[in-house]
Design a protein around this motif. Structure first.
Motif, PDB file in Angstrom:
ATOM      1  N   UNK A 155       3.383  -0.798   9.044  1.00  0.00           N
ATOM      2  CA  UNK A 155       2.180  -0.686   9.177  1.00  0.00           C
ATOM      3  C   UNK A 155       1.814   0.744   9.950  1.00  0.00           C
ATOM      4  N   UNK A 156       2.793   1.342  10.823  1.00  0.00           N
ATOM      5  CA  UNK A 156       2.374   2.449  11.639  1.00  0.00           C
ATOM      6  C   UNK A 156       2.598   3.506  10.590  1.00  0.00           C
ATOM      7  N   UNK A 157       3.511   3.369   9.768  1.00  0.00           N
ATOM      8  CA  UNK A 157       3.356   4.627   8.705  1.00  0.00           C
ATOM      9  C   UNK A 157       2.263   4.642   8.004  1.00  0.00           C
ATOM     10  N   UNK A 158       1.647   3.469   7.574  1.00  0.00           N
ATOM     11  CA  UNK A 158       0.517   3.322   6.919  1.00  0.00           C
ATOM     12  C   UNK A 158      -0.715   3.704   7.631  1.00  0.00           C
ATOM     13  N   UNK A 159      -0.801   3.696   8.828  1.00  0.00           N
ATOM     14  CA  UNK A 159      -1.760   4.197   9.878  1.00  0.00           C
ATOM     15  C   UNK A 159      -1.713   5.762   9.798  1.00  0.00           C
ATOM     16  N   UNK A 160      -0.405   6.147   9.953  1.00  0.00           N
ATOM     17  CA  UNK A 160      -0.116   7.374  10.167  1.00  0.00           C
ATOM     18  C   UNK A 160      -0.658   8.447   8.686  1.00  0.00           C
ATOM     19  N   UNK A 161      -0.343   7.660   7.525  1.00  0.00           N
ATOM     20  CA  UNK A 161      -0.826   8.299   6.361  1.00  0.00           C
ATOM     21  C   UNK A 161      -2.532   8.263   6.312  1.00  0.00           C
ATOM     22  N   UNK A 162      -3.098   7.266   6.825  1.00  0.00           N
ATOM     23  CA  UNK A 162      -4.566   7.128   6.595  1.00  0.00           C
ATOM     24  C   UNK A 162      -5.060   8.002   7.601  1.00  0.00           C
ATOM     25  N   UNK A 163      -4.477   8.386   8.569  1.00  0.00           N
ATOM     26  CA  UNK A 163      -5.182   9.316   9.753  1.00  0.00           C
ATOM     27  C   UNK A 163      -4.830  10.554   9.615  1.00  0.00           C
ATOM     28  N   UNK A 164      -3.884  11.155   8.720  1.00  0.00           N
ATOM     29  CA  UNK A 164      -3.397  12.300   9.005  1.00  0.00           C
ATOM     30  C   UNK A 164      -4.408  13.341   8.494  1.00  0.00           C
ATOM     31  N   UNK A 173       8.596   8.043   2.942  1.00  0.00           N
ATOM     32  CA  UNK A 173       7.362   8.047   3.794  1.00  0.00           C
ATOM     33  C   UNK A 173       6.944   9.442   4.105  1.00  0.00           C
ATOM     34  N   UNK A 174       7.817  10.313   4.574  1.00  0.00           N
ATOM     35  CA  UNK A 174       7.340  11.667   4.693  1.00  0.00           C
ATOM     36  C   UNK A 174       6.543  12.263   3.543  1.00  0.00           C
ATOM     37  N   UNK A 175       7.242  12.377   2.402  1.00  0.00           N
ATOM     38  CA  UNK A 175       6.573  12.565   0.833  1.00  0.00           C
ATOM     39  C   UNK A 175       5.115  12.190   0.758  1.00  0.00           C
ATOM     40  N   UNK A 176       5.116  10.904   1.173  1.00  0.00           N
ATOM     41  CA  UNK A 176       3.761  10.317   0.877  1.00  0.00           C
ATOM     42  C   UNK A 176       2.785  10.795   1.788  1.00  0.00           C
ATOM     43  N   UNK A 186       0.889  -1.196  -0.057  1.00  0.00           N
ATOM     44  CA  UNK A 186       0.041   0.019   0.062  1.00  0.00           C
ATOM     45  C   UNK A 186       0.795   1.268  -0.066  1.00  0.00           C
ATOM     46  N   UNK A 187       2.030   1.200   0.347  1.00  0.00           N
ATOM     47  CA  UNK A 187       2.968   2.445   0.084  1.00  0.00           C
ATOM     48  C   UNK A 187       3.861   2.218  -1.070  1.00  0.00           C
ATOM     49  N   UNK A 188       3.928   3.454  -1.591  1.00  0.00           N
ATOM     50  CA  UNK A 188       4.792   3.491  -3.022  1.00  0.00           C
ATOM     51  C   UNK A 188       6.178   3.456  -2.688  1.00  0.00           C
TER      52      UNK A 188
END
Lengths: 251, 300, 278
Positions: free
Chosen positions: C161-170, C109-112, C102-104
């Motif tokens: 998975x944490x980064x993913x959650x961060x992206x989805x909740x930001x 990470x920060x850019x996404x 799910x991450x490019x």
């Protein structure tokens, strides 16, 4: 039946050595089911593959059935132990029917009565004769795993190595496969080693369990002790707590 | 009756190995037939084969090499459907017989290229180590030869002819197959089902031929079918340059070459064999794409 | 509880295939408030399909029908593709099983995460960076400044998975679907990730649909549980009362899972009753 002493496995990865398993020792008695539990990267599957002789390892002793297991196994030595893999979708040849898959070990070892043996093996693992000429893609995950178990047992090995045999399956199918394994273990008095990340599964099937972390065995406990939490290591306790589910209370 | 047969072939629970194998082949065939492009390719290739087999009958007894200088360069007519060439030979008969030459070249090249590529690739991929290094460097060397130039050199050294054209094409055509087979083998060799047969005590040869080669075969066949167009074009190119099939045998490339001088006034001499080359190349390409779809395990 | 965040009545999802129509979800009805709702089932039960239908992610040739499908004041049944794009990411979001897919892989990470901010919140570059760092901190990533500049493959499964959650909740959505968010993780990491999810859901007052095959996790993590079988919701109960479940399928599932606490000579197997699907 199986003696492992100071087993170490080192992988070379782009110039760096990674110590996947460091100085692991244990014994498995005849007829016993020995469990190895750990998280990913703990080296649990690697230990199993080293015992099976499909990856290179070093040890001060690796004995199977009273004889030292050679680095290069002969055909006869191979017959002592068979392996059941985790992923039932990757462990069967996609272009071979169930019949071809079960015939192959018999042909390799020059065993007669192929037809009879194959149909007996199919019945043994609870498949019906109509599955015999199907290709793997025509079978469900549970049926594939049954085929894999039939293939492992068709040579009647005294030792069965199980690498997360049910972790790719649904709970209801897992129950069927675990029941099948218990039944087969009794009827063929198998000695087995079961690797899993699921404490419930190992406690259900095994007598003794080794807990592994970062390539080492943290401790070896009896299944009963694991159930009541009579363990000595903090890591084991952590695993037990985690397997009981989510706890909201702040630790 | 046919309903029963279909049912027997499509059965989810085959009762014998033969039924299982035939059923699988039948499903593959259905997949090709239900893919319009692949079906078109299959038809073209089938027509080519029929043309080659029944060339004399289809030509209606007209010889492809019989000259009739009185009616040279005659336009298409009821008597000569595709006209005649500069020596008065019937182009229709020659095009039909040309299918034989083309098919011969295609078959000879496949028979050489596929097994050699497959053997080199699977050996290198499965055995690894220095065997892999040596075999793949040899492959690289052959890959570096320019195909047409090597073919020209061969023809020049050994004399022109179909056999030499086939040798030249084969020599430069096998390396890509070795590469495909090797990369597939490397992936397959790591898979659990190969480990399982190794654990059963299967010898290296048995693992290679019984378990790995059958899996590499499909992509090699697809590649071969797709390459057919290129092989036909190379053969035609050699013919055009006068280094392939020799007169008076009817070969499409040589026929195009012969029509070159008169292409503006007597267009049919070069165009008819040109169209034949075009259609057959297209047919093999379409069939190759279709086969790729059928063999692709992800599509199921 | 006030008006529900999400109301679904008679949701049906079907996929036409060569052998006829497959009904992946059959007449599913439920509501979601600002709570944790678990959906449990085995593969093929329609639990993931339900989640995807709620986000408008069922693509052709799948067909979604329902009597009602409301999200706040929006009628989801009337949404066009551009309406969905407005909703997704900004007001509803989804965390999937494997962050690897799910991450490019070729972007940091920060850019996404920053891009999500700028897209949905219209933040400036600087504001986006600040929000991203704050979010990475909120998902308990120890050094957000470093992780900001890493690529997805440089993270472990739990970190990813944490980064993913961060992206989805930001973008601070009202409603999150987590589809097996911890199944690819080790048990000890699993609980950390769940704790993060739990805190965020509670602090921000989100509604969460938690899809999982794992009864133990769902019953200990969620408030309410729906049990799905063959596309149907066969039972709904409070998570803490799952062991008192009445439906034979739920009971069989519970008995089939080997547990540390109960020793059984033989595990119960599930005998499927065609009547469950009626």
């Amino acid at each position: 039946m199986i003696t492992v002493k100071d087993l170490s496995v080192t992988f070379q990865n782009s110039g760096r050595s990674i110590h996947a398993v460091r100085g692991v020792s244990f014994d498995v008695a005849p007829g016993e089911t020995f469990g190895i539990v750990g998280e990913s990267g703990s080296g649990k599957s690697t230990v199993l593959k080293a015992i099976a002789g499909i990856i290179a390892s070093s040890s001060s002793a690796l004995e199977v059935d009273g004889r030292s297991a050679a680095k290069r196994r002969s055909r006869e030595e191979r017959r002592l132990m068979q392996f059941v893999f985790q992923d039932p979708y990757a462990s069967l040849h996609p272009r071979q029917t169930v019949d071809d898959i079960l015939r192959e070990p018999l042909i390799i070892h020059g065993i007669a009565n192929l037809d009879e043996k194959v149909s007996a093996a199919i019945a043994d693992v609870g498949l019906s004769p109509q599955h015999r000429f199907r290709y793997p893609h025509q079978l469900s995950g549970g049926q594939r795993q049954r085929v894999a178990i039939a293939r492992a047992l068709i040579l009647r090995p005294p030792i069965l190595l199980l690498d997360e045999p049910t972790s790719a399956l649904d709970v209801s199918v897992q129950a069927e496969i675990l029941n099948l394994l218990s039944k087969l273990r009794r009827s063929y008095s198998l000695t087995s080693i079961l690797v899993s990340h699921d404490l419930g599964v190992v406690a259900h099937l095994c007598n003794r369990i080794a807990i592994m972390q970062l390539g080492r065995v943290v401790e070896v406990v009896r299944a009963g002790d694991l159930r009541v939490g009579a363990v000595s290591q903090a890591y084991t306790r952590e695993l037990i707590a985690a397997s009981r589910g989510f706890t909201r209370a702040v630790t | 009756m046919s309903g029963n047969l279909t049912q027997w072939l499509m059965s989810e629970a085959p009762a014998s190995r033969r039924q299982a194998v035939l059923g699988n082949a039948w499903r593959g065939l259905l997949a090709i037939v239900f893919n319009p492009a692949a079906l078109a390719g299959l038809c073209i290739v089938a027509v080519l084969v029929l043309m080659a087999i029944f060339a004399p009958q289809l030509a209606g007894g007209i010889s492809p090499i019989e000259q009739n200088l009185a009616s040279r360069l005659a336009p298409p007519s009821a008597e000569h459907w595709f006209g005649t060439d500069e020596l008065g030979r019937d182009i229709y008969a020659r095009t039909l017989h040309g299918a034989r030459v083309t098919l011969t070249i295609v078959m000879l090249v496949s028979v050489v290229v596929a097994p050699v590529g497959l053997a080199v690739g699977t050996f290198a991929g499965y055995l690894g180590g220095w065997i892999d290094a040596v075999l793949m460097r040899i492959t690289d060397i052959f890959l570096a030869f320019p195909r047409l130039v090597l073919a020209l050199a061969f023809a020049a050294a050994l004399g022109p002819g179909i056999e030499n054209a086939v040798i030249a094409i084969s020599l430069t055509a096998w390396p890509p197959y070795a590469r495909i087979a090797r990369s597939e083998t490397v992936t397959i060799a790591k898979s659990d089902f190969i480990l399982a047969v190794v654990m059963q005590g299967a010898s290296t040869w048995r693992v290679l031929f019984k378990h790995i080669v059958p899996l590499c075969l499909s992509s090699v066949i697809v590649r071969l079918t797709l390459d057919m167009a290129g092989i036909i074009l190379t053969a035609a190119g050699l013919g055009f340059l006068g280094l392939g099939a020799q007169p008076p045998s009817a070969e499409w490339g040589a026929m195009v070459s012969a029509g070159r001088d008169v292409i503006l006034d007597q267009w049919w001499v070069a165009t008819i064999p040109g169209i034949a080359i075009f259609i057959v190349s297209l047919g093999f390409n379409l069939l190759g794409d279709g086969l790729r779809d059928v063999f692709d395990p992800k599509s199921s | 509880m006030s008006a529900p965040l999400l109301t679904v009545e008679d949701l049906n999802v079907s996929f036409p295939g060569r052998g006829g129509i497959t009904r992946a979800v059959r007449n599913a009805s439920f509501t979601l408030g600002r709570e944790r709702l678990g959906i449990v089932g085995e593969s093929g039960s329609g639990k993931s399909t339900t989640g995807r239908a709620l986000l408008g992610l069922i693509s052709h040739p799948g067909v979604v029908t329902a009597k009602t499908m409301r999200f706040g004041s929006d009628d989801l049944l009337a949404c066009t593709e551009s309406d969905w794009q407005q909703l997704r990411g900004r007001r509803m979001s989804m965390v999937m099983q494997d962050p690897k897919y799910s991450l490019n892989p070729v972007r940091k990470i920060g850019q996404q995460i920053g891009e999500t901010c700028r897209l949905h919140l219209g933040s400036s570059r600087k504001d986006a960076e600040q929000r991203t760092l704050a979010m990475l901190e909120a998902v308990k990533i120890r050094n957000p400044d470093m992780v900001y500049h890493l690529y997805p493959h440089q993270l472990s499964g739990g970190m990813g998975q944490r980064a993913m959650i961060a992206m989805m909740l930001v973008a601070e959505p009202d409603f999150l679907i987590a589809d097996e968010p911890t199944s690819a993780l080790d048990v000890t990491v699993q609980n950390e990730v769940l704790r993060i999810l739990d805190d965020l859901v509670r602090d921000r007052g989100m509604g969460l649909i938690f899809i999982s095959h794992n009864l133990t996790i769902v019953s200990s993590f969620c408030d309410r549980v729906l049990i799905m079988y063959g596309g149907k919701i066969v039972e709904e109960c409070a998570a803490k009362d799952l062991h008192k479940a009445r439906h034979p399928y739920t009971r069989a599932l519970i008995a089939a899972a080997p547990s540390l606490d109960v020793q059984r000579a033989e595990l119960a197997t599930v005998t499927r009753d065609p009547e469950w699907l009626l």
